[in-house]
Design a protein around this motif. Structure first.
Motif, short mmCIF file in Angstrom:
data_model
loop_
_atom_site.label_atom_id
_atom_site.label_comp_id
_atom_site.label_asym_id
_atom_site.label_seq_id
_atom_site.Cartn_x
_atom_site.Cartn_y
_atom_site.Cartn_z
N PHE A 21 -5.97 0.52 -1.61
CA PHE A 21 -7.07 -0.44 -1.50
C PHE A 21 -6.84 -1.62 -2.44
O PHE A 21 -7.01 -2.78 -2.08
CB PHE A 21 -8.39 0.27 -1.82
N HIS A 22 -6.45 -1.32 -3.66
CA HIS A 22 -6.23 -2.36 -4.66
C HIS A 22 -4.89 -3.08 -4.47
O HIS A 22 -4.75 -4.24 -4.87
CB HIS A 22 -6.29 -1.76 -6.07
N SER B 218 -15.33 -1.50 0.05
CA SER B 218 -14.73 -2.66 0.74
C SER B 218 -14.59 -3.80 -0.23
O SER B 218 -15.18 -3.79 -1.32
CB SER B 218 -15.56 -3.07 1.95
N HIS B 219 -13.83 -4.82 0.15
CA HIS B 219 -13.60 -5.96 -0.72
C HIS B 219 -14.75 -6.98 -0.65
O HIS B 219 -14.80 -7.88 -1.46
CB HIS B 219 -12.29 -6.66 -0.35
N LYS B 220 -15.62 -6.81 0.33
CA LYS B 220 -16.72 -7.79 0.49
C LYS B 220 -18.05 -7.10 0.37
O LYS B 220 -18.20 -5.95 0.71
CB LYS B 220 -16.60 -8.47 1.86
N GLU C 264 -6.28 -7.72 1.50
CA GLU C 264 -7.54 -6.96 1.57
C GLU C 264 -7.81 -6.40 2.97
O GLU C 264 -8.92 -6.50 3.50
CB GLU C 264 -8.71 -7.84 1.11
N CYS D 212 0.83 -1.21 0.00
CA CYS D 212 0.00 0.00 0.00
C CYS D 212 0.87 1.26 0.00
O CYS D 212 0.54 2.25 -0.66
CB CYS D 212 -0.92 0.00 1.21
N THR E 287 -10.01 -0.74 3.81
CA THR E 287 -11.29 -0.26 3.29
C THR E 287 -11.18 1.25 3.13
O THR E 287 -10.35 1.89 3.77
CB THR E 287 -12.45 -0.58 4.25
N CYS F 237 -3.25 -3.85 -1.56
CA CYS F 237 -3.11 -4.72 -0.38
C CYS F 237 -3.37 -6.18 -0.74
O CYS F 237 -4.48 -6.53 -1.19
CB CYS F 237 -4.07 -4.28 0.72
#
Length: 444
Positions: free
Chosen positions: A102-103, A442-444, A108, A70, A111, A105
């Motif tokens: 964010f992308h 967020s990733h989820k 993940e 990051c 956020t 990491c």
């Protein structure tokens, strides 16, 4: 046999020693870097740069493995760092919300959020498909909390994609989508409408480019590769405002798209049949099936409400600095826009910049360095703990350290931020809530 055993012990010992030395040096290097970052965090807190002012990365310390991906991918300076093996924010106030961390990491652990646990941010209610609590009214771009050009461009076309899926269009001769704002999100949405065969009308209260148009001419716009509908991928990293506007002009011209400039939308009135009446300041009214609001968070410039502020010599944005020469100018504000404008005007004018605090806390490190150098060189008269209290025809009254002074003056530029267009949004029923630590991505 003893000699062989001795040789093996010596060999293993040397290997162990080399490994131990390597690990020691590596850990020592990490510790030194960690201490450096800790010091930067302390300085950031002292200067008021630790707390975020808009979109920022939130790190899950239970998940973070300290890969520093990051840190490496962030194009800004000292936004993130590594302390004791995990990531930490440093100058969070300088984050521009591009989301590269964010992308980047690998686990993940990041956020993107807006607002903190103690300081909330007013945001309109927007669903995952960019629709507000009022069916048919959508919001994309800075107003919804995602202000970077790339993010705004993506949201503009995603909002139109959502309208296409809703099938809320093609009712008689009614316009499918009225787009309010011709900034990055509005332009992208306009192109997306053309791509999907939807009828649209784009209304802009100022000029093409929206907020970008108001940037000082020489300001560098930090952005990243983005995809414009009907055009394709655009690779821009460090570019001027003019270059960006030229690109948009070309795309709009190539696809025969019209932007109605200097047309401010004053009201959006929901109709009984599910359509919307859009009223403008020039007396024209339009009916549409959907409305996409793609304006900035600063609906109107914040005013100082002091005597003389209605004077014609007062402005809230700098458009053509190269045309201003040999003037006594006062610039109010300590943020990036104020600093960049003061620097641009200082080439051919006498500039006094007023900062109400005793330090520069809301600007990028490069801008802070440049304005302090300009002050030391006598190019800009930077005055801390100061405020503008009255504007007169040929001078201004300025309070510095509780002492009032009269300063000869020809022009005044005020950069005191903007006011969220709350009343405009609430008229048609869009709900606005103060959000604390609200997750935007967020990733989820």
């Amino acid at each position: 046999m003893d000699e062989i055993l001795l040789e093996r012990m010596i060999t293993y010992g040397i290997v162990f020693l080399l490994c131990a030395t390597t690990v020691f040096l590596y850990m020592r290097k990490k510790k030194v870097k960690s201490v450096v970052v800790e010091k930067k965090v302390v300085i950031a807190k002292e200067e008021g740069m630790y707390e975020p002012v808009s979109l920022y990365p939130y790190i899950d310390l239970k998940t973070c493995i300290g890969s520093a991906a990051c840190v490496a991918d962030c194009p800004e300076k000292d936004i993130l760092g590594i302390v004791d093996g995990v990531a930490t924010v440093i100058n969070t106030a300088n984050c521009v919300g591009h989301g590269a961390c964010f992308h980047a990491c690998p686990v993940e652990a990041i956020t993107l959020r807006i607002g903190t646990e103690t300081r909330g941010v007013d945001l309109p209610h927007v669903s995952q498909n960019f629709e507000t609590n009022i069916k048919g009214i959508y919001i994309a771009g800075e107003l919804g909390g995602m202000g970077l050009i790339k993010n705004s461009v993506e949201q503009g076309q995603q909002a139109i994609d959502s309208i296409v899926k809703s099938k809320n269009f093609s009712k008689g001769n009614i316009i499918d989508v009225i787009i309010i704002g011709a900034g990055p999100a509005g332009i992208s949405a306009t192109l997306a409408c053309k791509k999907h065969g939807l009828s649209s009308l784009t209304l802009e209260q100022d000029s093409l480019g929206g907020t970008v148009f108001t940037f000082p001419r020489a300001k560098v716009v930090m952005t990243s590769p983005m995809t414009l509908p009907l055009y394709g991928k655009v690779k821009l990293f460090d570019t001027s405002k003019d270059e960006l506007l030229e690109l948009w002009q070309k795309v709009i011209s190539d696809h025969d798209i019209s932007i109605h400039e200097n047309t401010k939308v004053e009201d959006i009135i929901p109709q009984n049949d599910g359509t919307f009446k859009v009223m403008t300041n020039i007396g024209k009214e339009y009916i549409s099936n959907n409305v996409l609001i793609a304006i900035g968070r600063r609906g109107s410039p914040r005013k100082l409400n002091i005597p003389g502020e209605v004077s014609k010599k007062v402005a809230y944005r700098l458009l053509e600095p190269e045309r201003i020469n040999d003037m006594n100018i006062i610039v109010v504000g300590g943020g990036d826009s104020a600093i960049e404008s003061a620097l641009l005007l200082s080439d051919n004018n006498r500039v006094t910049q007023l900062v109400r605090t005793d330090t520069l806390t809301r600007c990028k490190p490069r801008n802070r360095k440049d304005i302090l150098v300009a002050h030391e060189n006598g190019e800009v008269d930077l005055k801390f703990n100061s405020s503008l209290i009255e504007i007169m025809d040929d001078s201004c009254m300025v309070k510095i350290d509780d002492v009032t002074h009269e300063i000869n003056n020809d022009l005044v530029y005020i950069f005191a931020g903007g006011i969220l267009p709350t009343a405009f949004l609430e008229k048609p029923g869009v709900k606005i809530t103060k959000r604390f630590g609200y997750i935007m991505k967020s990733h989820k």
